[in-house]
Design a protein around this motif. Structure first.
Motif, PDB file in Angstrom:
ATOM      1  N   ASP A  62       0.809  -1.222   0.000  1.00 18.57           N
ATOM      2  CA  ASP A  62       0.000   0.000   0.000  1.00 18.57           C
ATOM      3  C   ASP A  62       0.840   1.268   0.000  1.00 18.57           C
ATOM      4  O   ASP A  62       0.303   2.372  -0.013  1.00 18.57           O
ATOM      5  CB  ASP A  62      -0.951   0.033   1.195  1.00 18.57           C
ATOM      6  CG  ASP A  62      -0.198   0.145   2.511  1.00 18.57           C
ATOM      7  OD1 ASP A  62       1.017  -0.166   2.537  1.00 18.57           O
ATOM      8  OD2 ASP A  62      -0.831   0.531   3.513  1.00 18.57           O
ATOM      9  N   ARG A  65      -0.972   9.904   0.700  1.00 19.13           N
ATOM     10  CA  ARG A  65      -1.195  10.720   1.900  1.00 19.13           C
ATOM     11  C   ARG A  65       0.044  11.529   2.272  1.00 19.13           C
ATOM     12  O   ARG A  65      -0.031  12.712   2.589  1.00 19.13           O
ATOM     13  CB  ARG A  65      -1.583   9.811   3.074  1.00 19.13           C
ATOM     14  CG  ARG A  65      -1.718  10.552   4.410  1.00 19.13           C
ATOM     15  CD  ARG A  65      -2.111   9.608   5.523  1.00 19.13           C
ATOM     16  NE  ARG A  65      -1.131   8.557   5.730  1.00 19.13           N
ATOM     17  CZ  ARG A  65       0.004   8.719   6.433  1.00 19.13           C
ATOM     18  NH1 ARG A  65       0.293   9.903   6.943  1.00 19.13           N
ATOM     19  NH2 ARG A  65       0.835   7.711   6.589  1.00 19.13           N
ATOM     20  N   GLY A  69       0.247   3.202  -2.983  1.00 11.41           N
ATOM     21  CA  GLY A  69      -1.127   3.707  -3.042  1.00 11.41           C
ATOM     22  C   GLY A  69      -1.459   4.723  -1.986  1.00 11.41           C
ATOM     23  O   GLY A  69      -0.964   5.849  -1.985  1.00 11.41           O
ATOM     24  N   ARG A  70      -2.300   4.305  -1.022  1.00 11.68           N
ATOM     25  CA  ARG A  70      -2.868   5.259  -0.066  1.00 11.68           C
ATOM     26  C   ARG A  70      -1.810   5.973   0.770  1.00 11.68           C
ATOM     27  O   ARG A  70      -1.875   7.181   0.966  1.00 11.68           O
ATOM     28  CB  ARG A  70      -3.852   4.529   0.857  1.00 11.68           C
ATOM     29  CG  ARG A  70      -5.081   3.975   0.142  1.00 11.68           C
ATOM     30  CD  ARG A  70      -6.088   3.445   1.129  1.00 11.68           C
ATOM     31  NE  ARG A  70      -5.518   2.383   1.960  1.00 11.68           N
ATOM     32  CZ  ARG A  70      -5.504   1.098   1.634  1.00 11.68           C
ATOM     33  NH1 ARG A  70      -6.005   0.708   0.469  1.00 11.68           N
ATOM     34  NH2 ARG A  70      -4.992   0.183   2.445  1.00 11.68           N
ATOM     35  N   ARG A  71      -0.858   5.231   1.290  1.00  5.76           N
ATOM     36  CA  ARG A  71       0.110   5.870   2.192  1.00  5.76           C
ATOM     37  C   ARG A  71       1.004   6.856   1.458  1.00  5.76           C
ATOM     38  O   ARG A  71       1.244   7.962   1.925  1.00  5.76           O
ATOM     39  CB  ARG A  71       0.955   4.815   2.894  1.00  5.76           C
ATOM     40  CG  ARG A  71       1.953   5.392   3.880  1.00  5.76           C
ATOM     41  CD  ARG A  71       2.556   4.334   4.758  1.00  5.76           C
ATOM     42  NE  ARG A  71       1.559   3.717   5.605  1.00  5.76           N
ATOM     43  CZ  ARG A  71       1.823   2.776   6.507  1.00  5.76           C
ATOM     44  NH1 ARG A  71       3.053   2.337   6.649  1.00  5.76           N
ATOM     45  NH2 ARG A  71       0.863   2.263   7.240  1.00  5.76           N
TER      46      ARG A  71
END
Length: 424
Positions: free
Chosen positions: A6, A14, A9-11
């Motif tokens: 991840d 962010r 992706g998300r991390r």
């Protein structure tokens, strides 16, 4: 890349968005003389991560974010206009973001919290060095010049590729290299040395300085054998840069002394010792009143003096005139450093066959009297007494002859008593 699934992706999204939001709110006015916008460079690295994350490879995304973090955190060790605008909160989030990426790199390795903390920084840098260093080297090289370049060439190069890009790349290079220590750094000598040498070959003092700091760090964390065939190449680069800008003199002195004593230990006959010492002394003779230069030299030269030993005799005619001048400087730091280096020279050589003994006693006596009004009087006088005693031990007859004219001086009665008591 050893990352969790991840991270891309998300991390990663962010982390990039977090920096981007603060960057947007940070005021920045580029210098009129500069053709490079540091903020635009940061945006160019962050926006692909945030606007189209699915179209950027995992390796590219992590590299972009790491370069951003390196640039932001570099502002804490630089006052250059391209970095000085970066506020502390932005530098801090750059550092914390990099540590978070590094922790993800370590997620597959079982270790306790203490071990994780020790490995966190090294892991991220090691993963990234083979990826970022070639790119940074290329960024520095674009505005470099040939060995025989003149002022017109510099202007032409700046018009072709603004030097600001090389300055930023050099600071990022320093950030990456200096965060990796022994034993891991040895694995990347073949990457670090060419990059650092490219920086040393650049015409900009700011770029040169960052390359020197990288090489100092490398020399402190690898063995002479690890440097391999690069040793003499780096020493030659040092010699080429001794007559350098005031801003980087301290780095070239530290690097030259560190490398020659590491690469050629216990070999004072090596031509590099004589070449480096002569280059430095020649430069100091041209600017003997330059306080920053003399202090830097006096502070870092001790290992080279110890390595030369009796071979220092060949440099007496150049060293002592400088010492005699600096002994009477207004600043206490210079005076104390000169006396400490003098003690080393006397102890190593016993002033063999030297015509400087009488003059040295004279200058020490003069300084002893001058020191009565100095704040650091006690430290200065302690060192003077130590040197006088060494002179008496190694050159008793010459010393007695030189000292005889001061024996009846009431201002030196304490000195005479000390010498008499110590010799009995």
């Amino acid at each position: 890349m050893n990352t969790t699934s991840d991270l891309h992706g998300r991390r990663l999204l962010r982390l990039s968005e977090q920096i981007l939001e603060i960057l947007k709110r940070t005021q920045y006015t580029p210098q009129e003389s500069s053709k490079v916008s540091t903020k635009d460079i940061l945006f160019s690295l962050l926006l692909p991560n945030t606007s189209s994350p699915n179209q950027v490879s995992e390796e590219e995304s992590i590299k972009n974010l790491a370069l951003v973090c390196a640039l932001l955190s570099s502002s804490r060790s630089s006052t250059h206009e391209l970095l000085s605008w970066i506020p502390d909160n932005l530098s801090a989030i750059g550092e914390s973001t990099f540590r978070e990426i590094s922790r993800d790199c370590l997620s597959d390795f079982p270790s306790n919290a203490e071990e994780l903390e020790e490995l966190v920084v090294d892991c991220g840098e090691i993963e990234l060095l083979p990826i970022v260093l070639p790119e940074l080297k290329d960024g520095i090289e674009k505005s470099s010049l040939g060995k025989s370049s003149d002022a017109e060439d510099v202007v032409a190069a700046m018009a072709r590729t603004p030097v600001g890009y090389a300055i930023i790349a050099a600071h990022q290079l320093r950030r990456f290299v200096t965060q990796v220590e022994k034993p891991n750094l040895v694995k990347f000598c073949n990457l670090v040395v060419p990059c650092a040498l490219t920086a040393l070959d650049h015409w900009s003092p700011e770029v040169k300085g960052q390359g020197m700091i990288c090489l100092v760090h490398l020399a402190k964390n690898v063995t002479s054998g690890d440097l391999g065939l690069y040793g003499d190449v780096v020493l030659d680069a040092c010699c080429q840069n001794i007559a350098s800008d005031d801003v980087i003199w301290i780095h070239v002195v530290e690097l030259s002394v560190l490398l020659v004593t590491k690469i050629h230990p216990n070999n004072p006959r090596s031509p590099w010792y004589e070449k480096i010492m002569n280059e430095m002394l020649g430069h100091l003779e041209r600017q003997p009143r330059n306080k920053e230069r003399r202090i830097a030299w006096l502070r870092f030269i001790e290992p080279l003096l110890n390595a030369l030993g009796l071979f220092l005799l060949a440099h007496f005619r150049r060293i002592f005139p400088l010492f005699f001048q600096w002994m009477h400087s207004d600043d206490a730091e210079t005076v104390l450093l000169v006396l400490e280096r003098l003690e080393t020279v006397v102890r190593l050589t016993w002033i063999r066959n030297s015509p400087f003994i009488t003059r040295l006693v004279e200058e020490l006596v003069s300084l002893y009297k001058e020191s009565s009004t100095r704040k650091d009087r006690d430290e200065i006088r302690t060192l003077i007494l130590l040197i006088l005693m060494l002179l008496r031990q190694c050159k008793s007859l010459q010393f007695e002859s030189a000292w005889s004219q001061y024996q009846e001086d009431p201002n030196l009665s304490t000195v005479s008593e000390y010498i008499l008591a110590s010799s009995s």
